[in-house]
Structures are given as C-alpha cells and as structure tokens.
Design an enzyme around this catalytic site. Structure first.
Site, short mmCIF file in Angstrom:
data_model
loop_
_atom_site.label_atom_id
_atom_site.label_comp_id
_atom_site.label_asym_id
_atom_site.label_seq_id
_atom_site.Cartn_x
_atom_site.Cartn_y
_atom_site.Cartn_z
N GLY A 15 28.23 36.37 39.58
CA GLY A 15 29.35 37.24 39.27
C GLY A 15 29.23 37.84 37.88
O GLY A 15 28.56 37.29 37.00
N THR A 16 29.89 38.98 37.69
CA THR A 16 29.87 39.68 36.41
C THR A 16 30.85 40.84 36.46
O THR A 16 31.41 41.15 37.51
CB THR A 16 28.45 40.19 36.10
N THR A 17 31.03 41.50 35.33
CA THR A 17 31.77 42.76 35.28
C THR A 17 31.07 43.68 34.29
O THR A 17 30.80 43.28 33.16
CB THR A 17 33.23 42.56 34.83
N LYS A 48 24.43 41.34 28.81
CA LYS A 48 24.05 42.04 30.03
C LYS A 48 23.80 43.53 29.82
O LYS A 48 23.68 44.28 30.78
CB LYS A 48 25.14 41.85 31.09
N SER A 144 31.28 41.52 40.40
CA SER A 144 32.35 40.89 41.16
C SER A 144 33.72 41.17 40.57
O SER A 144 34.72 41.29 41.28
CB SER A 144 32.12 39.37 41.22
#
Length: 214
Positions: A15-17, A48, A144
């Site tokens: 997951g990440t944004t 990231k 996510s």
C-alpha cells in the site's frame, strides 16, 4: 500450511499514496513514506519519489523493488539519451520510457508510476502510466490510499492554482489518505520541480495537517 515456496500462499498486499499536480511553471510531486507487506510495516520512512533526471521525477506505487528497478532503468536510458541529444530530456520522453517498461514486463512487475517534471518545451507536466497507458493530467493520484481521497481532490482542485496552493493541495490529500489508509503513513515527501531545478521537503509530526470527523 502456507509458507515460503508454497504456491497456495496468500498474496502479500502492499500500500501507498502518491500524488502529482501541475502549476504554472512546474509540478509538485508527493508521497507518504510507509512500506507495508500485508499487515506488517517493513519501512517507515522510505522515499517513494525517485529522480529520473535532473528535472523529472516519478512517484512509486506497487512493489518497492519493482518500482525502483523501473526507475533505475529509465534513469539510465535518460542519461544516455541526454548525452546523445546534448540537452535535457523531455518529460514525455521519460513517461514513454516508463510506459514501455511497465507494459513490456506487466506480467512480471507490480509497478504503477506517476511521471512528473518540467522541460523547456511544455513546462510542468504530469503523466499517468498505469498498465502501459499514457495520459497527461492536471493532477494524478495513485496507490491504495488514493481510493479514500477521490472526493477531496475532485472538490478541492481547481485550475490556475499557485505553487503554494498546489503544495497545500498535495499535502492535504496525502494527510487525509494517511489518516484513513492503514497501508499509508509515516511522513510526507514533497518535491517541487521548476525550470530552476528540484526542491525537496519532508513534512512530519506536528507539521502534518489534522482532520477530524464531524
């Protein structure tokens, strides 16, 4: 019993944004810093936002190893390209390289990259490269945590926002996603890219915006 080498083992979810937004004169690129593997947090402060060239960045979403491999490959190609052309590469060239690598290895890699940067031809640009698709957008979100903030970004974004307004827009969106998505968190990494270069910023702790349910 499921385990290492067991083909029946459950898929490990990540997951990440990530977010990128254009403004007149450049782009803002941002991300959270949490790297997760299922319910475990494997890294709390992973950056990231990977540079593809001096004024071109990509925001990484998916498998950290896969995304970094794509970014490193494109960075290598762009270095050769700029030496051959004797000038800085265009943002669209970087986006096309990312798209090509992502599509060629779509069965092997789990990587969704947003490419953003500035060049002398078209100024600030943001490109989505999901699954080999290439689209230019005024802003893009991914990971996510993005599913929690579509309502916010649709209502808060407006064309013609200043550099400062775009930065706050990105910070607010990331903070909201980090508050809702268990796979997003940590600190906010922010990069501002203009014709003068790239400026990096980290927002953490009490500097993060706080939102409350009504």
């Amino acid at each position: 019993m499921s385990g290492v080498g067991d083909p029946t083992a459950a898929e490990v979810h990540t997951g990440t944004t990530i977010i990128a937004v254009e403004f007149d004169g450049g782009v803002i690129v941002g991300s959270d810093s949490r790297v997760s593997a299922g319910e475990a947090v494997s890294n709390r402060i992973f950056n990231k936002l990977a540079p593809l060239h001096d004024q071109i960045y990509c925001a990484l979403s998916g498998s950290a190893a896969d995304c970094q491999a794509v970014a490193d490959m494109v960075n290598y190609y762009l270095d050769l390209h700029s030496l051959d052309m004797e000038e800085a590469p265009l943002v669209i060239a970087a986006a096309n390289l990312v798209k090509g690598v992502a599509y060629k290895y779509k069965e092997e890699l789990m990587a969704h990259l947003i490419v953003a940067g500035w060049d002398k031809k078209k100024g600030g640009q943001v490109y989505g490269t999901l699954g080999g698709l290439l689209t230019r957008q005024p802003f893009a979100i991914g990971g996510s945590g993005s599913s929690y903030i579509y309502g916010y970004v649709d209502s808060a974004y407006r064309r013609g926002m200043s550099r400062e307004e775009c930065a706050q827009f990105a910070i607010n969106a990331l903070a909201l996603a980090m508050n809702r998505d268990g796979s997003s968190g940590g600190v906010i990494y922010l990069v501002t890219v203009t014709k003068t270069g790239a400026e990096q910023k980290i927002i953490s702790g009490s500097s993060l915006p706080v939102f409350f349910d009504e």
